[in-house]
Design a protein around this motif. Sequence first.
Motif, PDB file in Angstrom:
ATOM      1  N   ALA A   1       0.828  -1.211   0.000  1.00 53.89           N
ATOM      2  CA  ALA A   1       0.000   0.000   0.000  1.00 53.89           C
ATOM      3  C   ALA A   1       0.860   1.257   0.000  1.00 53.89           C
ATOM      4  O   ALA A   1       0.593   2.211  -0.739  1.00 53.89           O
ATOM      5  CB  ALA A   1      -0.938  -0.014   1.205  1.00 53.89           C
ATOM      6  N   LEU A   2       1.904   1.252   0.814  1.00 55.18           N
ATOM      7  CA  LEU A   2       2.788   2.416   0.883  1.00 55.18           C
ATOM      8  C   LEU A   2       3.562   2.605  -0.417  1.00 55.18           C
ATOM      9  O   LEU A   2       3.765   3.729  -0.887  1.00 55.18           O
ATOM     10  CB  LEU A   2       3.758   2.266   2.054  1.00 55.18           C
ATOM     11  CG  LEU A   2       3.146   2.301   3.454  1.00 55.18           C
ATOM     12  CD1 LEU A   2       4.201   1.975   4.500  1.00 55.18           C
ATOM     13  CD2 LEU A   2       2.520   3.662   3.741  1.00 55.18           C
ATOM     14  N   ALA A   3       3.995   1.501  -1.011  1.00 54.70           N
ATOM     15  CA  ALA A   3       4.742   1.578  -2.264  1.00 54.70           C
ATOM     16  C   ALA A   3       3.866   2.137  -3.380  1.00 54.70           C
ATOM     17  O   ALA A   3       4.328   2.926  -4.216  1.00 54.70           O
ATOM     18  CB  ALA A   3       5.267   0.195  -2.647  1.00 54.70           C
ATOM     19  N   GLY A   4       2.605   1.720  -3.408  1.00 60.14           N
ATOM     20  CA  GLY A   4       1.694   2.252  -4.416  1.00 60.14           C
ATOM     21  C   GLY A   4       1.525   3.750  -4.292  1.00 60.14           C
ATOM     22  O   GLY A   4       1.544   4.479  -5.299  1.00 60.14           O
ATOM     23  N   LEU A   5       1.371   4.226  -3.060  1.00 55.84           N
ATOM     24  CA  LEU A   5       1.261   5.663  -2.833  1.00 55.84           C
ATOM     25  C   LEU A   5       2.540   6.373  -3.262  1.00 55.84           C
ATOM     26  O   LEU A   5       2.492   7.437  -3.892  1.00 55.84           O
ATOM     27  CB  LEU A   5       0.978   5.932  -1.347  1.00 55.84           C
ATOM     28  CG  LEU A   5       0.977   7.404  -0.906  1.00 55.84           C
ATOM     29  CD1 LEU A   5      -0.050   8.217  -1.694  1.00 55.84           C
ATOM     30  CD2 LEU A   5       0.723   7.513   0.594  1.00 55.84           C
ATOM     31  N   ALA A   6       3.676   5.782  -2.937  1.00 57.88           N
ATOM     32  CA  ALA A   6       4.954   6.388  -3.321  1.00 57.88           C
ATOM     33  C   ALA A   6       5.062   6.508  -4.838  1.00 57.88           C
ATOM     34  O   ALA A   6       5.499   7.536  -5.366  1.00 57.88           O
ATOM     35  CB  ALA A   6       6.112   5.568  -2.769  1.00 57.88           C
ATOM     36  N   GLY A   7       4.670   5.468  -5.553  1.00 55.33           N
ATOM     37  CA  GLY A   7       4.722   5.517  -7.014  1.00 55.33           C
ATOM     38  C   GLY A   7       3.890   6.644  -7.578  1.00 55.33           C
ATOM     39  O   GLY A   7       4.324   7.366  -8.488  1.00 55.33           O
ATOM     40  N   ARG A   8       2.708   6.817  -7.024  1.00 56.61           N
ATOM     41  CA  ARG A   8       1.831   7.907  -7.479  1.00 56.61           C
ATOM     42  C   ARG A   8       2.463   9.269  -7.193  1.00 56.61           C
ATOM     43  O   ARG A   8       2.446  10.168  -8.040  1.00 56.61           O
ATOM     44  CB  ARG A   8       0.474   7.775  -6.794  1.00 56.61           C
ATOM     45  CG  ARG A   8      -0.521   8.878  -7.133  1.00 56.61           C
ATOM     46  CD  ARG A   8      -1.922   8.543  -6.669  1.00 56.61           C
ATOM     47  NE  ARG A   8      -2.465   7.432  -7.427  1.00 56.61           N
ATOM     48  CZ  ARG A   8      -3.037   7.573  -8.609  1.00 56.61           C
ATOM     49  NH1 ARG A   8      -3.150   8.767  -9.176  1.00 56.61           N
ATOM     50  NH2 ARG A   8      -3.516   6.520  -9.243  1.00 56.61           N
ATOM     51  N   LEU A   9       3.036   9.423  -6.003  1.00 58.29           N
ATOM     52  CA  LEU A   9       3.632  10.704  -5.627  1.00 58.29           C
ATOM     53  C   LEU A   9       4.842  11.032  -6.498  1.00 58.29           C
ATOM     54  O   LEU A   9       5.033  12.181  -6.914  1.00 58.29           O
ATOM     55  CB  LEU A   9       4.033  10.690  -4.151  1.00 58.29           C
ATOM     56  CG  LEU A   9       2.893  10.662  -3.135  1.00 58.29           C
ATOM     57  CD1 LEU A   9       3.450  10.547  -1.718  1.00 58.29           C
ATOM     58  CD2 LEU A   9       2.014  11.904  -3.260  1.00 58.29           C
TER      59      LEU A   9
ATOM     60  N   LEU B   1      13.953   5.205  -4.335  1.00 59.98           N
ATOM     61  CA  LEU B   1      12.587   5.260  -4.854  1.00 59.98           C
ATOM     62  C   LEU B   1      11.650   5.899  -3.842  1.00 59.98           C
ATOM     63  O   LEU B   1      10.910   6.840  -4.163  1.00 59.98           O
ATOM     64  CB  LEU B   1      12.128   3.834  -5.184  1.00 59.98           C
ATOM     65  CG  LEU B   1      10.837   3.647  -5.971  1.00 59.98           C
ATOM     66  CD1 LEU B   1      10.949   4.246  -7.353  1.00 59.98           C
ATOM     67  CD2 LEU B   1      10.500   2.165  -6.058  1.00 59.98           C
ATOM     68  N   ILE B   2      11.703   5.430  -2.611  1.00 54.12           N
ATOM     69  CA  ILE B   2      10.822   5.972  -1.583  1.00 54.12           C
ATOM     70  C   ILE B   2      11.217   7.407  -1.240  1.00 54.12           C
ATOM     71  O   ILE B   2      10.360   8.265  -0.999  1.00 54.12           O
ATOM     72  CB  ILE B   2      10.852   5.081  -0.325  1.00 54.12           C
ATOM     73  CG1 ILE B   2      10.288   3.698  -0.666  1.00 54.12           C
ATOM     74  CG2 ILE B   2      10.047   5.702   0.805  1.00 54.12           C
ATOM     75  CD1 ILE B   2       8.874   3.715  -1.210  1.00 54.12           C
ATOM     76  N   GLY B   3      12.504   7.697  -1.241  1.00 51.08           N
ATOM     77  CA  GLY B   3      12.954   9.067  -0.973  1.00 51.08           C
ATOM     78  C   GLY B   3      12.466  10.043  -2.012  1.00 51.08           C
ATOM     79  O   GLY B   3      12.178  11.205  -1.703  1.00 51.08           O
ATOM     80  N   ALA B   4      12.330   9.575  -3.270  1.00 50.73           N
ATOM     81  CA  ALA B   4      11.891  10.454  -4.354  1.00 50.73           C
ATOM     82  C   ALA B   4      10.434  10.875  -4.220  1.00 50.73           C
ATOM     83  O   ALA B   4      10.001  11.821  -4.873  1.00 50.73           O
ATOM     84  CB  ALA B   4      12.098   9.764  -5.701  1.00 50.73           C
ATOM     85  N   ALA B   5       9.672  10.190  -3.360  1.00 47.88           N
ATOM     86  CA  ALA B   5       8.261  10.550  -3.162  1.00 47.88           C
ATOM     87  C   ALA B   5       8.122  11.890  -2.459  1.00 47.88           C
ATOM     88  O   ALA B   5       7.059  12.524  -2.527  1.00 47.88           O
ATOM     89  CB  ALA B   5       7.541   9.456  -2.380  1.00 47.88           C
ATOM     90  N   GLY B   6       9.172  12.322  -1.772  1.00 42.45           N
ATOM     91  CA  GLY B   6       9.141  13.627  -1.116  1.00 42.45           C
ATOM     92  C   GLY B   6       8.184  13.715   0.050  1.00 42.45           C
ATOM     93  O   GLY B   6       7.637  14.782   0.341  1.00 42.45           O
ATOM     94  N   ASN B   7       7.976  12.584   0.748  1.00 39.96           N
ATOM     95  CA  ASN B   7       7.070  12.556   1.896  1.00 39.96           C
ATOM     96  C   ASN B   7       7.801  11.894   3.064  1.00 39.96           C
ATOM     97  O   ASN B   7       7.855  10.673   3.151  1.00 39.96           O
ATOM     98  CB  ASN B   7       5.801  11.772   1.548  1.00 39.96           C
ATOM     99  CG  ASN B   7       4.757  11.803   2.658  1.00 39.96           C
ATOM    100  OD1 ASN B   7       5.078  11.661   3.822  1.00 39.96           O
ATOM    101  ND2 ASN B   7       3.501  11.984   2.271  1.00 39.96           N
TER     102      ASN B   7
END
Length: 227
Positions: free
Chosen positions: A101-109, A152-158
Motif C-alpha cells: 500500500a505504501l509503495a503504491g502511494l509512493a509511485g503515485r507521488l 525510490l521511496i525518498g523520491a516521493a518527497g514525503n
Amino acid sequence: MRQSNDPYAGLSGETIRPIQTLSRIALEAIERLIADGSLKSGDRVNESHLAELLGISRGPVREAVHSLEQMGLLVSVTNRGMFVRALSLEEAQHLYELRSALAGLAGRLIAVRGTDEDINTLIALVHEMDMAVSKDDAETYFRLNLDFHEKLIGAAGNPALQATYQRIVKQLLLMRRRGLVQAHNIRISNEEHRVIVDALRMRDADAAETAMRIHVENGFKRIADAG
C-alpha cells in the motif's frame, strides 16, 4: 563469496563517520550484517566482539542492540543474549501487505512530483542491476536493489511515508534475500523495476502505483516460493 566464518569480519573502525553517535554506528553495523546475510535469523549478536571491531565500548553497542530489538530485528532470550529474530512467513505477509500500500502511494507521488534527476537516478540503477543479472551476480543485485528502493521511496518527497516504509523494510531484511538468490528471480525482479521506471518516466501516476504494488506483491510470492 565470504571466506571467513566470522560474520563481523568485514567491519572495522575505519568505517566510522565522525558525525555519528557511537550507538548509531553500532546500530548501522548490525543492520548491515543482517542485510548482507552475515548475521542470519537465529544468530546471536556478539556485543563484545562487535564493540572491539568498531573500536568502541560495549555501552553504545548494547544501546544499539536494544533499539534493534524495539524495531523488531532482534529478540532477547533470557540468560542467553540477543539474537537475530526469525520472522515467520505469516508475519512477513502482513508486513508486505502494508508495504504494498505504501509503495503504491509512493509511485503515485513520484509520478506527480518527483524530479527528473530522481527518476534518471532510478533508471541508471535499473541499468546497473541489468549488468548484475547478466553476470548472475545475486550479491551485487541485492545491494543495488536495496539502494534502488531506498532512493525510490525518498523520491516521493514525503518524510512521514519514508519513515514508516523504512521501519517495515528493516524488519523484512530478515527475509528479503531469500527471494532473490536465484538468477531467474533477479531477472524477473528487474523486469518489474523497468516497468516502474517506465511509468515514472511517462509521469503516469496510475501505472506507477500499479507497478509498485505488483512488484511488492510479487516480491512476497518469491519469498514464499523460496520456502
